[in-house]
Motif scaffolding. Sequence first.
Motif, short mmCIF file in Angstrom:
data_model
loop_
_atom_site.label_atom_id
_atom_site.label_comp_id
_atom_site.label_asym_id
_atom_site.label_seq_id
_atom_site.Cartn_x
_atom_site.Cartn_y
_atom_site.Cartn_z
N GLU A 293 39.22 41.81 46.95
CA GLU A 293 38.17 42.81 47.19
C GLU A 293 38.76 44.21 47.26
N SER A 294 39.90 44.35 47.92
CA SER A 294 40.51 45.68 48.01
C SER A 294 40.99 46.15 46.64
N VAL A 295 41.43 45.23 45.80
CA VAL A 295 41.84 45.58 44.44
C VAL A 295 40.62 46.05 43.64
N ILE A 296 39.51 45.37 43.78
CA ILE A 296 38.29 45.76 43.05
C ILE A 296 37.86 47.16 43.48
N ARG A 297 37.86 47.43 44.78
CA ARG A 297 37.47 48.76 45.27
C ARG A 297 38.43 49.84 44.74
N ALA A 298 39.72 49.54 44.79
CA ALA A 298 40.71 50.50 44.29
C ALA A 298 40.57 50.70 42.79
N ALA A 299 40.30 49.62 42.08
CA ALA A 299 40.14 49.69 40.62
C ALA A 299 38.93 50.55 40.26
N ILE A 300 37.84 50.41 40.99
CA ILE A 300 36.67 51.25 40.73
C ILE A 300 37.05 52.71 40.84
N THR A 301 37.78 53.07 41.89
CA THR A 301 38.19 54.46 42.08
C THR A 301 39.11 54.92 40.96
N GLU A 302 40.12 54.14 40.65
CA GLU A 302 41.09 54.55 39.62
C GLU A 302 40.46 54.61 38.23
N PHE A 303 39.73 53.55 37.84
CA PHE A 303 39.11 53.55 36.51
C PHE A 303 38.03 54.63 36.41
N ALA A 304 37.31 54.88 37.49
CA ALA A 304 36.28 55.92 37.47
C ALA A 304 36.88 57.28 37.15
N ARG A 305 38.07 57.51 37.63
CA ARG A 305 38.71 58.82 37.46
C ARG A 305 39.45 58.97 36.14
N THR A 306 40.08 57.88 35.65
CA THR A 306 40.92 58.05 34.46
C THR A 306 40.61 57.07 33.34
N GLY A 307 39.56 56.27 33.47
CA GLY A 307 39.16 55.38 32.39
C GLY A 307 40.05 54.17 32.24
N TYR A 308 39.67 53.30 31.32
CA TYR A 308 40.40 52.05 31.10
C TYR A 308 41.81 52.32 30.60
#
Length: 194
Positions: free
Chosen positions: A11-26
Amino acid sequence: MVRMSAEERRESVIRAAITEFARTGYHGTSTEAIARRVGVSQPYLFRLFANKQAIFLAASERCLFDVRRIFEDAAEGLDPEAAVHAMAVAYQRLISEDPDKLMMQMQTYVAVAAAESAGDHEFGRSVRAGWEALWDSVHLTLGADPNETTMFLAYGMLVNTLVAMGFQGDHRVWTGFYDSARPVGGPPAGPATR
């Protein structure tokens, strides 16, 4: 110190991934950045998810699920006309309070389109399934009226686009939306045609 379970770490990875991908894309996001944000090693990250694509898809699916849940909660027990407004207000609140959810949605569309144009049709399959579940939920909430469903989601996509591009709430491009209480910098609560 309390140790997190694998599911809590996931769950913490998913939350972190949303933040990171939201900012810099796939393509602009490294799995190192996600691991660093969570505070785990990159090898541990890959014990939780098979690869970067799996992390991205989990983040995308969560985003679509959260939007669907917000709509369903907002509309619970309301007639279709009241549900439209309640869902619009709930969505406005979501993207105001958690702008990464909006940007993750936008990054998802870009990543799927890029994969599709490169011939990778599998990448978008789960995203399309999540979008279809969202469409079905809105459709049923709005009395199974395809025109109402299309209009609501079309206005939502316009809101996404205008907010993502940084148009302030008092800009003329918002003309046609209603809600006199619209905050400056925020999207209106719903379409003017309601």
